[in-house]
Write an enzyme that holds these catalytic residues in place. Structure first.
Site, PDB file in Angstrom:
ATOM      1  N   GLU A 205      -0.693   3.517  11.530  1.00 37.42           N
ATOM      2  CA  GLU A 205       0.743   3.407  11.261  1.00 37.42           C
ATOM      3  C   GLU A 205       1.570   4.057  12.365  1.00 37.42           C
ATOM      4  O   GLU A 205       2.443   4.875  12.120  1.00 37.42           O
ATOM      5  CB  GLU A 205       1.062   4.027   9.888  1.00 37.42           C
TER       6      GLU A 205
ATOM      7  N   ASN B  79       4.589  -1.146   3.637  1.00 39.33           N
ATOM      8  CA  ASN B  79       5.302  -0.293   2.690  1.00 39.33           C
ATOM      9  C   ASN B  79       6.579  -0.944   2.169  1.00 39.33           C
ATOM     10  O   ASN B  79       7.399  -0.286   1.529  1.00 39.33           O
ATOM     11  CB  ASN B  79       5.643   1.048   3.351  1.00 39.33           C
TER      12      ASN B  79
ATOM     13  N   HIS C  12       2.007   1.703 -10.335  1.00 46.35           N
ATOM     14  CA  HIS C  12       2.396   1.613  -8.927  1.00 46.35           C
ATOM     15  C   HIS C  12       2.931   0.214  -8.580  1.00 46.35           C
ATOM     16  O   HIS C  12       4.017   0.072  -8.012  1.00 46.35           O
ATOM     17  CB  HIS C  12       1.189   1.967  -8.047  1.00 46.35           C
TER      18      HIS C  12
ATOM     19  N   ARG D 178       1.980  -1.566  10.709  1.00 42.52           N
ATOM     20  CA  ARG D 178       1.434  -1.206   9.402  1.00 42.52           C
ATOM     21  C   ARG D 178       2.520  -0.738   8.433  1.00 42.52           C
ATOM     22  O   ARG D 178       2.390  -0.896   7.218  1.00 42.52           O
ATOM     23  CB  ARG D 178       0.347  -0.133   9.563  1.00 42.52           C
TER      24      ARG D 178
ATOM     25  N   GLU E 240       1.512  -6.503  -5.161  1.00 34.75           N
ATOM     26  CA  GLU E 240       1.084  -6.288  -3.769  1.00 34.75           C
ATOM     27  C   GLU E 240       0.751  -7.634  -3.114  1.00 34.75           C
ATOM     28  O   GLU E 240       0.976  -7.826  -1.913  1.00 34.75           O
ATOM     29  CB  GLU E 240      -0.123  -5.344  -3.704  1.00 34.75           C
TER      30      GLU E 240
ATOM     31  N   LYS F 131      -6.669   4.141   4.285  1.00 31.19           N
ATOM     32  CA  LYS F 131      -5.757   5.200   3.866  1.00 31.19           C
ATOM     33  C   LYS F 131      -6.352   5.854   2.625  1.00 31.19           C
ATOM     34  O   LYS F 131      -6.655   5.175   1.646  1.00 31.19           O
ATOM     35  CB  LYS F 131      -4.383   4.623   3.516  1.00 31.19           C
TER      36      LYS F 131
ATOM     37  N   HIS G  34       8.102   0.023  -1.106  1.00 28.77           N
ATOM     38  CA  HIS G  34       7.449   1.266  -1.509  1.00 28.77           C
ATOM     39  C   HIS G  34       8.350   2.483  -1.405  1.00 28.77           C
ATOM     40  O   HIS G  34       8.152   3.454  -2.132  1.00 28.77           O
ATOM     41  CB  HIS G  34       6.185   1.493  -0.687  1.00 28.77           C
TER      42      HIS G  34
ATOM     43  N   LYS H 261      -3.973  -8.020   5.157  1.00 27.90           N
ATOM     44  CA  LYS H 261      -4.106  -6.562   5.304  1.00 27.90           C
ATOM     45  C   LYS H 261      -4.991  -6.229   6.500  1.00 27.90           C
ATOM     46  O   LYS H 261      -4.676  -5.345   7.308  1.00 27.90           O
ATOM     47  CB  LYS H 261      -4.666  -5.947   4.033  1.00 27.90           C
TER      48      LYS H 261
ATOM     49  N   HIS I 292       8.181   4.327  -4.679  1.00 28.80           N
ATOM     50  CA  HIS I 292       7.680   5.698  -4.828  1.00 28.80           C
ATOM     51  C   HIS I 292       8.731   6.571  -5.512  1.00 28.80           C
ATOM     52  O   HIS I 292       8.388   7.459  -6.291  1.00 28.80           O
ATOM     53  CB  HIS I 292       7.295   6.282  -3.473  1.00 28.80           C
TER      54      HIS I 292
ATOM     55  N   ARG J 260     -17.231  17.819   6.539  1.00 29.63           N
ATOM     56  CA  ARG J 260     -16.470  17.282   7.684  1.00 29.63           C
ATOM     57  C   ARG J 260     -16.601  15.772   7.850  1.00 29.63           C
ATOM     58  O   ARG J 260     -16.350  15.226   8.904  1.00 29.63           O
ATOM     59  CB  ARG J 260     -16.876  17.962   8.991  1.00 29.63           C
TER      60      ARG J 260
HETATM   61  N1  LIG Z   1      -4.987   3.457   0.090  1.00 32.90           N
HETATM   62  C1  LIG Z   1      -4.103   2.475   0.082  1.00 32.90           C
HETATM   63  O1  LIG Z   1      -3.890   1.811   1.103  1.00 32.90           O
HETATM   64  C2  LIG Z   1      -3.395   2.172  -1.187  1.00 32.90           C
HETATM   65  C3  LIG Z   1      -2.673   0.982  -1.314  1.00 32.90           C
HETATM   66  C4  LIG Z   1      -2.084   0.681  -2.537  1.00 32.90           C
HETATM   67  C5  LIG Z   1      -2.223   1.568  -3.595  1.00 32.90           C
HETATM   68  N2  LIG Z   1      -2.916   2.712  -3.429  1.00 32.90           N
HETATM   69  C6  LIG Z   1      -3.103   3.653  -4.550  1.00 32.90           C
HETATM   70  O2  LIG Z   1      -3.849   2.991  -5.562  1.00 32.90           O
HETATM   71  C7  LIG Z   1      -3.549   3.602  -6.803  1.00 32.90           C
HETATM   72  C8  LIG Z   1      -3.353   2.525  -7.841  1.00 32.90           C
HETATM   73  O3  LIG Z   1      -4.557   1.811  -7.984  1.00 32.90           O
HETATM   74  P1  LIG Z   1      -4.840   0.919  -9.285  1.00 32.90           P
HETATM   75  O4  LIG Z   1      -3.649   0.110  -9.576  1.00 32.90           O
HETATM   76  O5  LIG Z   1      -6.135   0.280  -9.075  1.00 32.90           O
HETATM   77  O6  LIG Z   1      -4.892   2.023 -10.433  1.00 32.90           O
HETATM   78  P2  LIG Z   1      -6.102   2.811 -11.150  1.00 32.90           P
HETATM   79  O7  LIG Z   1      -7.149   3.188 -10.191  1.00 32.90           O
HETATM   80  O8  LIG Z   1      -5.450   3.899 -11.920  1.00 32.90           O
HETATM   81  O9  LIG Z   1      -6.689   1.730 -12.152  1.00 32.90           O
HETATM   82  C9  LIG Z   1      -5.876   1.274 -13.209  1.00 32.90           C
HETATM   83  C10 LIG Z   1      -6.562   1.455 -14.555  1.00 32.90           C
HETATM   84  O10 LIG Z   1      -7.552   0.439 -14.724  1.00 32.90           O
HETATM   85  C11 LIG Z   1      -8.799   1.019 -15.081  1.00 32.90           C
HETATM   86  N3  LIG Z   1      -9.803   0.100 -14.541  1.00 32.90           N
HETATM   87  C12 LIG Z   1     -10.225   0.002 -13.260  1.00 32.90           C
HETATM   88  N4  LIG Z   1     -11.018  -1.068 -13.129  1.00 32.90           N
HETATM   89  C13 LIG Z   1     -11.123  -1.643 -14.346  1.00 32.90           C
HETATM   90  C14 LIG Z   1     -11.791  -2.801 -14.849  1.00 32.90           C
HETATM   91  N5  LIG Z   1     -12.477  -3.599 -14.034  1.00 32.90           N
HETATM   92  N6  LIG Z   1     -11.681  -3.095 -16.156  1.00 32.90           N
HETATM   93  C15 LIG Z   1     -10.936  -2.313 -16.974  1.00 32.90           C
HETATM   94  N7  LIG Z   1     -10.266  -1.223 -16.564  1.00 32.90           N
HETATM   95  C16 LIG Z   1     -10.354  -0.909 -15.253  1.00 32.90           C
HETATM   96  C17 LIG Z   1      -8.754   2.393 -14.491  1.00 32.90           C
HETATM   97  O11 LIG Z   1      -9.627   3.268 -15.167  1.00 32.90           O
HETATM   98  C18 LIG Z   1      -7.293   2.779 -14.716  1.00 32.90           C
HETATM   99  O12 LIG Z   1      -7.123   3.222 -16.021  1.00 32.90           O
HETATM  100  C19 LIG Z   1      -2.329   4.448  -6.577  1.00 32.90           C
HETATM  101  O13 LIG Z   1      -2.715   5.806  -6.561  1.00 32.90           O
HETATM  102  C20 LIG Z   1      -1.829   4.047  -5.213  1.00 32.90           C
HETATM  103  O14 LIG Z   1      -1.187   5.092  -4.520  1.00 32.90           O
HETATM  104  C21 LIG Z   1      -3.501   3.024  -2.260  1.00 32.90           C
HETATM  105 ZN   LIG Z   2       1.238  -0.216  -2.805  1.00 30.65          ZN
END
Ligand SMILES: NC(=O)c1ccc[n+]([C@@H]2O[C@H](COP(=O)([O-])OP(=O)(O)OC[C@H]3O[C@@H](n4cnc5c(N)ncnc54)[C@H](O)[C@@H]3O)[C@@H](O)[C@H]2O)c1
Ligand SMILES: [Zn+2]
Length: 364
Positions: free
Chosen positions: A237, A246, A266, A242, A185, A143, A249, A227, A253, A121
């Site tokens: 949101e 998006n 992404h 907030r 972003e 998020k 997005h 942010k 998406h 929880r």
């Molecule tokens: N929670 C939120 O507010 C929010 C906002 C934007 C995006 N997101 C989410 O974030 C995700 C995308 O995140 P991302 O772009 O970091 O992708 P990811 O987590 O898939 O990382 C991208 C790739 O880089 C690799 N990697 C990570 N750090 C590394 C490093 N230092 N050196 C070498 N390789 C490395 C990872 O293993 C992966 O293969 C999506 O799922 C998206 O929906 C969430």
């Molecule tokens: Zn995003």
């Protein structure tokens, strides 16, 4: 060296540390832990590069570490991986005071955050983002989510971390495409609420693409400030503030889902999505053609796509119909009324949407 910002959320406020050499600086956040034990959650790509350094720094502080490594990639931000995390937490008798530490990109951060929100929880968690996208966006704001086959981030929770620790040195090992994804972003913040930052980006985009340390540190700080401000205004949101995050997005998406998760990053989908949203704004007489050109030029200089895949108008509308930003069956769009000024509206003529889409999709 580093600097610290705060996400101001009353008793749930927390620091964002940004700087080089922070992976080993456990003292920045260890005193916030309710127990001298953590579960370090990472993926198979990040684990061999960084997890030993973090685990060793924690051990030096007398903090016990359970390591949990899951497969890398968006396609693993799902129930199956989440269950593996729960299995490992239970097998290792992790307790309600055992913090989960997310070491990795946004996939690890979102997955770990949701695990933390629901395991027993709710247990504390810490974000150690290692991608540019995670350092400027996903690690901040609480998020958390996993994907459902019918839509991205459909299962999740608002759940704030205890701290965010962004070590800019980790960006050195990131593939170049992932740098671009983070830049999308970063550019988004300029477009929705920070014209001076957008102009700074126009002058410094090459330095960011080539990973100049000072430029990256500034862009990460400015992005996190934006942010953190937005999250403090509208954590869940609800007021609309907030929702502006998006921007790009809704279309982005649709691109990610319509091409199958993983083929477009992404951030790449967001880049093309922002171009569509800008063109829809232009169609509605809100944004000038030369401002649309400034947006596409900056994205291209960041090596980002400015053309969307041609999925067909019907498919786009269908994919956007299941977006979380839908309210009462009407799709809500985030549009620009000038650079640095975004707003939310459900009142968009379908002709403007189809014109914006067809001007941006590849004709081939
Ligand atoms: N929670 C939120 O507010 C929010 C906002 C934007 C995006 N997101 C989410 O974030 C995700 C995308 O995140 P991302 O772009 O970091 O992708 P990811 O987590 O898939 O990382 C991208 C790739 O880089 C690799 N990697 C990570 N750090 C590394 C490093 N230092 N050196 C070498 N390789 C490395 C990872 O293993 C992966 O293969 C999506 O799922 C998206 O929906 C969430
Ligand atoms: Zn995003």
């Amino acid at each position: 060296m580093g600097q610290m910002l705060t996400v101001a959320l009353g008793e749930r406020s927390y620091p964002i540390h940004i700087g080089d050499g922070l992976l080993e600086r456990t003292e920045l956040w260890a005193q916030r832990l309710p127990q001298r034990r953590v579960a370090l959650i990472t993926d198979e790509i990040v684990a061999p590069i960084y997890s030993t350094r973090v685990a060793r720094a924690l051990s030096a502080f007398d903090i016990g570490v359970v390591q949990i490594t899951v497969p890398a990639g968006e396609q693993h931000k799902d129930w199956e991986t989440l269950n593996k995390v729960f299995d490992a937490l239970l097998a290792n008798r992790c307790e309600r005071k055992t913090a989960l530490v997310a070491l990795g990109g946004g996939v690890i951060g979102d997955l770990t955050g949701f695990a933390a929100a629901t395991y027993l929880r709710g247990v504390p968690f810490v974000q150690i983002p290692t991608t540019l996208l995670a350092q400027v966006d996903s690690s901040v704001g609480g998020k958390t989510a996993i994907n459902h086959p019918r839509g991205k981030n459909m299962i999740g929770a608002f759940y704030q971390p205890l701290a965010v620790v962004a070590d800019t040195d980790t960006l050195a090992t990131l593939p170049q495409r992932e740098i671009g994804a983070g830049l999308a972003e970063i550019i988004k913040y300029g477009l929705i609420r920070d014209l001076p930052f957008f102009e700074w980006l126009e002058n410094n985009i090459e330095a960011l693409v080539t990973r100049e340390a000072a430029a990256l540190a500034y862009a990460i700080r400015r992005s996190c400030e934006n942010k953190a401000d937005v999250v403090a205004l509208d954590e869940r949101e609800e007021s609309g503030a907030r929702a502006l995050l998006n921007f790009g997005h809704t279309f982005g998406h649709a691109i990610e889902a319509g091409t199958g998760y993983g083929s477009w990053l992404h951030g790449e989908a967001v880049a093309a999505g922002m171009v569509i949203a800008a063109r829809v704004s232009q169609q509605m007489g809100l944004l000038r053609a030369d401002d649309v050109a400034r947006i596409t030029t900056l994205l291209e200089r960041a090596r980002l796509p400015v053309t969307a895949p041609n999925l067909g108008l019907e498919r786009y509308l269908q994919l956007m119909g299941i977006d979380k930003k839908v309210e009462g069956g009407k799709i809500r769009f985030i549009l620009l009324r000038g650079l640095g000024s975004a707003f939310v509206t459900a009142d968009v003529p379908s002709a403007a949407i189809s014109a914006g889409l067809s001007a941006t999709t590849a004709s081939a």
